[in-house]
Design a protein around this motif. Structure first.
Motif, PDB file in Angstrom:
ATOM      1  N   TYR A   1       0.883  -1.175   0.000  1.00 40.33           N
ATOM      2  CA  TYR A   1       0.000   0.000   0.000  1.00 40.33           C
ATOM      3  C   TYR A   1       0.917   1.220   0.000  1.00 40.33           C
ATOM      4  CZ  TYR A   1      -3.594   3.232   1.808  1.00 40.33           C
ATOM      5  OH  TYR A   1      -4.464   4.266   1.998  1.00 40.33           O
ATOM      6  N   ILE A   2       0.942   1.976  -1.121  1.00 39.86           N
ATOM      7  CA  ILE A   2       1.912   3.046  -1.328  1.00 39.86           C
ATOM      8  C   ILE A   2       1.188   4.388  -1.482  1.00 39.86           C
ATOM      9  CG2 ILE A   2       3.843   3.847  -2.749  1.00 39.86           C
ATOM     10  CD1 ILE A   2       4.386   1.174  -1.513  1.00 39.86           C
ATOM     11  N   SER A   3       1.756   5.422  -0.862  1.00 35.79           N
ATOM     12  CA  SER A   3       1.193   6.767  -0.982  1.00 35.79           C
ATOM     13  C   SER A   3       1.881   7.533  -2.113  1.00 35.79           C
ATOM     14  CB  SER A   3       1.383   7.532   0.327  1.00 35.79           C
ATOM     15  OG  SER A   3       0.719   6.888   1.391  1.00 35.79           O
ATOM     16  N   LYS A   4       1.099   8.355  -2.828  1.00 35.78           N
ATOM     17  CA  LYS A   4       1.659   9.243  -3.836  1.00 35.78           C
ATOM     18  C   LYS A   4       2.356  10.416  -3.149  1.00 35.78           C
ATOM     19  CE  LYS A   4      -1.740   8.313  -7.497  1.00 35.78           C
ATOM     20  NZ  LYS A   4      -2.777   8.901  -8.365  1.00 35.78           N
ATOM     21  N   PRO A   5       3.303  11.065  -3.801  1.00 33.30           N
ATOM     22  CA  PRO A   5       3.810  10.756  -5.144  1.00 33.30           C
ATOM     23  C   PRO A   5       4.782   9.576  -5.104  1.00 33.30           C
ATOM     24  CG  PRO A   5       5.008  12.613  -4.237  1.00 33.30           C
ATOM     25  CD  PRO A   5       3.934  12.281  -3.237  1.00 33.30           C
ATOM     26  N   VAL A   6       4.807   8.811  -6.191  1.00 32.74           N
ATOM     27  CA  VAL A   6       5.686   7.642  -6.304  1.00 32.74           C
ATOM     28  C   VAL A   6       6.813   8.004  -7.263  1.00 32.74           C
ATOM     29  CG1 VAL A   6       5.849   5.231  -6.977  1.00 32.74           C
ATOM     30  CG2 VAL A   6       3.758   6.073  -5.879  1.00 32.74           C
TER      31      VAL A   6
ATOM     32  N   LYS B   1      10.696   7.329  -9.114  1.00 29.15           N
ATOM     33  CA  LYS B   1      11.241   6.196  -9.859  1.00 29.15           C
ATOM     34  C   LYS B   1      11.832   5.144  -8.924  1.00 29.15           C
ATOM     35  CE  LYS B   1      14.691   4.927 -13.331  1.00 29.15           C
ATOM     36  NZ  LYS B   1      15.752   5.398 -14.248  1.00 29.15           N
ATOM     37  N   ASP B   2      12.620   5.567  -7.953  1.00 29.24           N
ATOM     38  CA  ASP B   2      13.278   4.602  -7.062  1.00 29.24           C
ATOM     39  C   ASP B   2      12.252   3.775  -6.282  1.00 29.24           C
ATOM     40  OD1 ASP B   2      15.735   5.454  -7.908  1.00 29.24           O
ATOM     41  OD2 ASP B   2      16.070   6.822  -6.212  1.00 29.24           O
ATOM     42  N   THR B   3      11.202   4.447  -5.814  1.00 28.25           N
ATOM     43  CA  THR B   3      10.160   3.731  -5.077  1.00 28.25           C
ATOM     44  C   THR B   3       9.459   2.717  -5.971  1.00 28.25           C
ATOM     45  OG1 THR B   3       9.803   5.642  -3.649  1.00 28.25           O
ATOM     46  CG2 THR B   3       8.059   3.975  -3.721  1.00 28.25           C
ATOM     47  N   LEU B   4       9.121   3.139  -7.198  1.00 27.00           N
ATOM     48  CA  LEU B   4       8.452   2.249  -8.149  1.00 27.00           C
ATOM     49  C   LEU B   4       9.311   1.017  -8.430  1.00 27.00           C
ATOM     50  CD1 LEU B   4       6.168   1.705 -10.252  1.00 27.00           C
ATOM     51  CD2 LEU B   4       7.573   2.977 -11.893  1.00 27.00           C
ATOM     52  N   ILE B   5      10.580   1.219  -8.731  1.00 23.37           N
ATOM     53  CA  ILE B   5      11.471   0.105  -9.057  1.00 23.37           C
ATOM     54  C   ILE B   5      11.642  -0.814  -7.853  1.00 23.37           C
ATOM     55  CG2 ILE B   5      13.810  -0.514  -9.761  1.00 23.37           C
ATOM     56  CD1 ILE B   5      11.974   0.728 -11.949  1.00 23.37           C
ATOM     57  N   HIS B   6      11.716  -0.203  -6.667  1.00 20.01           N
ATOM     58  CA  HIS B   6      11.924  -1.003  -5.452  1.00 20.01           C
ATOM     59  C   HIS B   6      10.747  -1.938  -5.186  1.00 20.01           C
ATOM     60  CE1 HIS B   6      13.059  -2.092  -1.389  1.00 20.01           C
ATOM     61  NE2 HIS B   6      11.861  -1.700  -0.975  1.00 20.01           N
ATOM     62  N   PHE B   7       9.529  -1.402  -5.155  1.00 16.95           N
ATOM     63  CA  PHE B   7       8.411  -2.286  -4.816  1.00 16.95           C
ATOM     64  C   PHE B   7       8.077  -3.242  -5.959  1.00 16.95           C
ATOM     65  CE2 PHE B   7       5.536   1.380  -6.138  1.00 16.95           C
ATOM     66  CZ  PHE B   7       4.859   0.729  -7.176  1.00 16.95           C
ATOM     67  N   THR B   8       8.371  -2.856  -7.197  1.00 16.40           N
ATOM     68  CA  THR B   8       8.176  -3.780  -8.314  1.00 16.40           C
ATOM     69  C   THR B   8       9.095  -4.980  -8.181  1.00 16.40           C
ATOM     70  OG1 THR B   8       7.505  -2.010  -9.820  1.00 16.40           O
ATOM     71  CG2 THR B   8       8.324  -4.043 -10.816  1.00 16.40           C
ATOM     72  N   ARG B   9      10.377  -4.710  -7.918  1.00 18.29           N
ATOM     73  CA  ARG B   9      11.344  -5.801  -7.759  1.00 18.29           C
ATOM     74  C   ARG B   9      10.954  -6.699  -6.590  1.00 18.29           C
ATOM     75  NH1 ARG B   9      15.439  -2.968  -6.811  1.00 18.29           N
ATOM     76  NH2 ARG B   9      16.301  -2.813  -8.908  1.00 18.29           N
ATOM     77  N   ARG B  10      10.594  -6.082  -5.477  1.00 19.20           N
ATOM     78  CA  ARG B  10      10.259  -6.872  -4.279  1.00 19.20           C
ATOM     79  C   ARG B  10       9.015  -7.734  -4.489  1.00 19.20           C
ATOM     80  NH1 ARG B  10       7.699  -5.521   0.562  1.00 19.20           N
ATOM     81  NH2 ARG B  10       7.308  -3.414  -0.213  1.00 19.20           N
ATOM     82  N   ALA B  11       7.999  -7.175  -5.144  1.00 18.47           N
ATOM     83  CA  ALA B  11       6.766  -7.928  -5.386  1.00 18.47           C
ATOM     84  C   ALA B  11       7.012  -9.092  -6.341  1.00 18.47           C
ATOM     85  CB  ALA B  11       5.685  -7.006  -5.950  1.00 18.47           C
ATOM     86  N   LEU B  12       7.790  -8.844  -7.392  1.00 20.50           N
ATOM     87  CA  LEU B  12       8.049  -9.908  -8.368  1.00 20.50           C
ATOM     88  C   LEU B  12       8.942 -10.999  -7.782  1.00 20.50           C
ATOM     89  CD1 LEU B  12       8.495  -7.837 -11.653  1.00 20.50           C
ATOM     90  CD2 LEU B  12       6.598  -9.353 -11.051  1.00 20.50           C
ATOM     91  N   GLN B  13       9.921 -10.626  -6.978  1.00 16.60           N
ATOM     92  CA  GLN B  13      10.756 -11.633  -6.336  1.00 16.60           C
ATOM     93  C   GLN B  13       9.918 -12.531  -5.432  1.00 16.60           C
ATOM     94  OE1 GLN B  13      13.725  -9.135  -4.488  1.00 16.60           O
ATOM     95  NE2 GLN B  13      15.173  -9.404  -6.176  1.00 16.60           N
ATOM     96  N   HIS B  14       8.988 -11.915  -4.709  1.00 15.65           N
ATOM     97  CA  HIS B  14       8.084 -12.696  -3.861  1.00 15.65           C
ATOM     98  C   HIS B  14       7.229 -13.633  -4.706  1.00 15.65           C
ATOM     99  CE1 HIS B  14       5.019 -13.632  -0.852  1.00 15.65           C
ATOM    100  NE2 HIS B  14       4.112 -13.277  -1.752  1.00 15.65           N
ATOM    101  N   TRP B  15       6.671 -13.126  -5.799  1.00 17.46           N
ATOM    102  CA  TRP B  15       5.782 -13.918  -6.656  1.00 17.46           C
ATOM    103  C   TRP B  15       6.540 -15.079  -7.308  1.00 17.46           C
ATOM    104  CZ3 TRP B  15       1.248 -15.535  -7.323  1.00 17.46           C
ATOM    105  CH2 TRP B  15       0.731 -15.901  -8.563  1.00 17.46           C
ATOM    106  N   PHE B  16       7.751 -14.820  -7.792  1.00 17.93           N
ATOM    107  CA  PHE B  16       8.541 -15.874  -8.420  1.00 17.93           C
ATOM    108  C   PHE B  16       8.943 -16.931  -7.393  1.00 17.93           C
ATOM    109  CE2 PHE B  16       9.971 -14.660 -12.845  1.00 17.93           C
ATOM    110  CZ  PHE B  16       8.944 -13.757 -13.033  1.00 17.93           C
ATOM    111  N   ALA B  17       9.236 -16.499  -6.162  1.00 16.20           N
ATOM    112  CA  ALA B  17       9.589 -17.464  -5.120  1.00 16.20           C
ATOM    113  C   ALA B  17       8.398 -18.358  -4.775  1.00 16.20           C
ATOM    114  CB  ALA B  17      10.077 -16.733  -3.864  1.00 16.20           C
ATOM    115  N   VAL B  18       7.194 -17.761  -4.711  1.00 13.80           N
ATOM    116  CA  VAL B  18       5.986 -18.548  -4.441  1.00 13.80           C
ATOM    117  C   VAL B  18       5.756 -19.566  -5.554  1.00 13.80           C
ATOM    118  CG1 VAL B  18       3.466 -18.422  -4.316  1.00 13.80           C
ATOM    119  CG2 VAL B  18       4.860 -16.804  -3.024  1.00 13.80           C
ATOM    120  N   ASN B  19       5.885 -19.133  -6.806  1.00 16.82           N
ATOM    121  CA  ASN B  19       5.676 -20.040  -7.931  1.00 16.82           C
ATOM    122  C   ASN B  19       6.709 -21.151  -7.940  1.00 16.82           C
ATOM    123  OD1 ASN B  19       3.452 -18.689  -8.879  1.00 16.82           O
ATOM    124  ND2 ASN B  19       4.599 -17.397 -10.291  1.00 16.82           N
ATOM    125  N   LYS B  20       7.965 -20.808  -7.625  1.00 23.76           N
ATOM    126  CA  LYS B  20       9.011 -21.828  -7.600  1.00 23.76           C
ATOM    127  C   LYS B  20       8.721 -22.865  -6.522  1.00 23.76           C
ATOM    128  CE  LYS B  20      14.015 -22.460  -7.198  1.00 23.76           C
ATOM    129  NZ  LYS B  20      15.326 -21.782  -7.002  1.00 23.76           N
TER     130      LYS B  20
END
Length: 444
Positions: free
Chosen positions: A106-111, A113-132
């Motif tokens: 749950y992220i507050s604006k303004p977002v 670039k660094d914030t966007l890249i950070h939570f994108t990477r973290r969310a995808l790493q979590h998702w890929f780990a779950v799938n694996k």
């Protein structure tokens, strides 16, 4: 960051065009290849109907249904990928709704670039780990089924005990010899009959649990429930974990007084095109029957002319896929580029001469079996693509962005020495073990 992470599909839902464009630019500059943005919930549902996404980034305040309503609806429809909710007006109610419907963040604006890249990477790493983890669990279950099929099919009696003298598992032969019923509520070793075989098993288990020493060729004479006398050879071994701590005992009992029965199942002259009644081929026939029913990859090895293609046909015929296609492919007959096209297919215009779409052998074999002959001849690049397919059950045709998921059993064959190729760096070790879940070595 892994290459697969950059291939993730990301959906952005925001009614402000400037934010959508900014997020899309930032993510693509970072290296993410598949980013789609929509302005409202209806368009988001259309996108989800057309493809599966690995991450959704959604504003809470949207024109029409809200982002939290969208989150609630997609969770109810079975979408499990991480969803990051963004709001320009953070408050307790919207935060609690997001958490209640399993938002990843749950992220507050303004977002920025660094914030966007950070939570994108973290969310995808979590998702890929779950799938694996889910894939590993599925693979472990398949391997367990395979081991159980072998366990149940052998003619020897096999019994396993834990360190507390409780019976863990028996195969069918052991149940027959010991007159053991699955309805027994007690699983202690005292459930074994107090006859020669039961007492011998009890003595051997206690010897191992007390001293940790294997028992070899403990010969006993016993009478079966049908009043036949048998000479039984018992071998008992300790079961230890990775720290070498004793966890239990396995007993294997063999009937030494019986001869190989002369019947269709145990002394066959022909079997799915094979014509050979030798003991070595009888073992091959039994192995094909057992593992044909287990939906796992198989590696067939042996010299040229030993019948590797016949073995692949027999495995397919013995499997639940017998009514589906058996597609064959001789990997040595194609150059590297043509092999990829033949295996994975291509779209019109993917390369010079690709004047129409072509379905590859993997798609042709959907629901059935793909036999890859001379697998040792494929290039390192093709080895990597095949490994990804075996891991993920998806592939991408040449010239296409969207991946395709198929249900295909892979049977591979070769006459090369794979262990030597692995040592020399000519064949990927991880692919070798993916293919060799079970190996059938055909005798000359």
């Amino acid at each position: 960051m892994s290459e697969n992470l950059y291939a993730a599909k990301i959906l952005i839902v925001d009614d402000e065009e400037s934010i959508r464009q900014t997020f899309e630019i930032f993510l693509k500059m970072e290296g993410y290849k598949s980013v789609k943005s929509v302005s409202n919930v209806n368009s988001a549902f259309e996108a989800l109907n057309q493809a599966e996404y690995d991450l959704i980034i959604s504003d809470i305040v949207l024109t029409g249904p809200s982002g939290t309503d969208f989150l609630k609806n997609i969770r109810e429809s079975g979408v499990k990928c991480p969803v990051v909710m963004i709001t320009g007006f953070p408050n307790l109610e919207s935060a609690s709704k997001s958490i209640r419907h399993n938002a990843f963040d749950y992220i507050s604006k303004p977002v920025n670039k660094d914030t966007l890249i950070h939570f994108t990477r973290r969310a995808l790493q979590h998702w890929f780990a779950v799938n694996k983890a889910q894939r590993l669990q599925q693979e472990n279950e398949k391997f367990r089924q395979y081991l159980n099929a072998i366990f149940q099919s052998v003619s020897d009696a096999i019994i396993t005990f834990d360190s507390q003298l409780r019976i863990v598992q028996l195969n069918e032969t052991a149940k027959q010899w010991l007159n053991y019923s699955d309805n027994n509520t007690e699983k202690g070793i005292h459930c074994l009959p107090s006859d020669a075989l039961g007492n011998a098993c009890l003595d051997d288990v206690r010897k191992i649990l007390q001293g940790g020493i294997e028992v070899r060729r403990h010969l006993i004479e016993c009478t079966t429930p049908d009043h036949k006398t048998k000479m039984i050879s018992i071998n008992a071994s300790p079961l230890k974990d990775e720290q070498n701590v004793l966890q239990g005992v396995v007993i294997v009992a063999r009937d030494m007084s019986s001869t190989i029965p002369v019947n269709r199942d145990q002394n066959r002259i022909t079997f799915h095109g094979f014509v050979d009644s030798s003991p070595a081929m009888q073992r091959v026939y039994n192995l094909i029957e057992n593992i044909g029913k287990v939906d796992t990859s198989v590696l067939i090895t042996g010299e040229s002319g030993t019948g590797k293609e016949l073995a692949a046909e027999a495995l397919h015929a013995e499997s639940a896929r017998r009514d589906k296609p058996l597609i064959k492919m001789d990997c040595a007959s194609f150059s590297e580029n043509l092999l990829e096209s033949e295996l994975f297919g291509h779209r019109k215009g993917a390369f010079t001469g690709a004047d129409r779409d072509r379905a590859g052998r993997l798609l042709q074999a959907d629901g059935g079996t793909l036999f890859l002959d001379e697998i040792g001849d494929i290039s390192p690049r093709t080895q990597l693509f095949l490994l990804r397919f075996l891991q993920e059950k998806t592939f991408t045709p040449l010239g296409q962005d969207e991946s395709i998921q198929v249900d295909v059993r892979i049977i591979a064959a070769s006459n090369v020495d794979f262990q030597q190729m692995v040592r020399q760096g000519n064949f990927r070790e991880d692919l070798y073990y993916r293919l060799k879940v079970i190996e059938i070595d055909l005798p000359l």
